[in-house]
Design a protein around this motif. Sequence first.
Motif, PDB file in Angstrom:
ATOM      1  N   GLU A 106       0.962  -1.138  -0.056  1.00 40.54           N
ATOM      2  CA  GLU A 106      -0.113  -0.043  -0.095  1.00 40.54           C
ATOM      3  C   GLU A 106       0.907   1.172   0.043  1.00 40.54           C
ATOM      4  O   GLU A 106       1.938   1.305   0.743  1.00 40.54           O
ATOM      5  N   LEU A 107       0.573   2.275  -0.756  1.00 44.12           N
ATOM      6  CA  LEU A 107       1.375   3.415  -1.175  1.00 44.12           C
ATOM      7  C   LEU A 107       0.213   4.529  -1.352  1.00 44.12           C
ATOM      8  O   LEU A 107      -0.357   4.299  -2.218  1.00 44.12           O
ATOM      9  N   ASP A 108       0.435   5.669  -0.470  1.00 40.18           N
ATOM     10  CA  ASP A 108      -0.485   6.596  -0.361  1.00 40.18           C
ATOM     11  C   ASP A 108      -2.010   6.449  -0.946  1.00 40.18           C
ATOM     12  O   ASP A 108      -2.505   6.967  -1.841  1.00 40.18           O
ATOM     13  N   GLY A 109      -2.644   5.393  -0.430  1.00 38.78           N
ATOM     14  CA  GLY A 109      -3.919   5.223  -0.573  1.00 38.78           C
ATOM     15  C   GLY A 109      -4.206   4.028  -1.669  1.00 38.78           C
ATOM     16  O   GLY A 109      -5.336   3.922  -2.136  1.00 38.78           O
ATOM     17  N   LEU A 110      -3.147   3.633  -2.329  1.00 36.56           N
ATOM     18  CA  LEU A 110      -3.254   2.775  -3.305  1.00 36.56           C
ATOM     19  C   LEU A 110      -2.789   1.450  -2.940  1.00 36.56           C
ATOM     20  O   LEU A 110      -1.758   1.195  -2.349  1.00 36.56           O
ATOM     21  N   ARG A 111      -3.654   0.497  -3.394  1.00 41.83           N
ATOM     22  CA  ARG A 111      -3.318  -0.829  -3.101  1.00 41.83           C
ATOM     23  C   ARG A 111      -2.812  -1.488  -4.510  1.00 41.83           C
ATOM     24  O   ARG A 111      -3.236  -1.561  -5.197  1.00 41.83           O
ATOM     25  N   VAL A 112      -1.414  -2.155  -4.097  1.00 48.21           N
ATOM     26  CA  VAL A 112      -0.940  -2.878  -5.351  1.00 48.21           C
ATOM     27  C   VAL A 112      -0.920  -4.297  -5.070  1.00 48.21           C
ATOM     28  O   VAL A 112      -0.454  -4.726  -3.972  1.00 48.21           O
TER      29      VAL A 112
END
Length: 254
Positions: A106-112
């Motif tokens: 997770e990075l800055d509200g994005l899930r990868v």
Amino acid sequence: MLIAQLTDFHATVPGATAGGVDTRAAFRALIAHVRALAPRPDLLLVSGDLAETGVDAEYAFVLEGLESLGIPFVAVPGNHDLRAPLRRVLARHTGTEPDHLGLVRELDGLRVIGLDTLVEGASHGALLPAQLVWLERTLGADAGRPTLVFLHHPPFATGLPAMDEIGLREGRAELAALLEGRRDILGLVCGHVHRAITGGFAGHRVFIAPSASHQFALDFAGPGFRVVREPAQIALHRVADGRLVSYLIPGPAL
């Protein structure tokens, strides 16, 4: 958020080539090019075939180059990779599940979410039951969060016979069932084909990035693969306002 997708390095040991291409030189040029990008990517997605034969020395070469950029990166295996050495050398940057190298970040509200489609000893891809169970659990853990899925083998037919023969053979229907109707999936991005191609799968957009090393001919009839000397390109993905926009920019000149 700006994401650079890098794929299909096919890095060799010193003195070797892949398909007649000096992939080590191509990788060094790629690293220099990414270092000079402005604006600077926030994340690198490495979508498989980091190495040509899957030995530790190839992964160590790739790790040194990627870590020199100082940009967070995550990697999933491709059909030329091997899990044990990839897990051993790039432990901080790939998955940790016992049966596969699927990962979630997770990075800055994005899930990868990265999926491991490797079938060791074969060129085609598969998503086996253990990973599909993991994916269902992972998707359900934070439903509604904007999600980008990346994997090596594209989940749809490209129309290129040689590539479709070694595409995602197993788990495609099950993957579609897990993704269909979900509004939190921004898209899927893949590698493997050594060409830029867009398509759709389970109601979502799919983007196949070209190789960071060498491209294959756009051949709708041929039974094999032919390396073509086309300009390298790099895929960039911008996530903003809940949408994914993808770009191709000129890559390093060799």
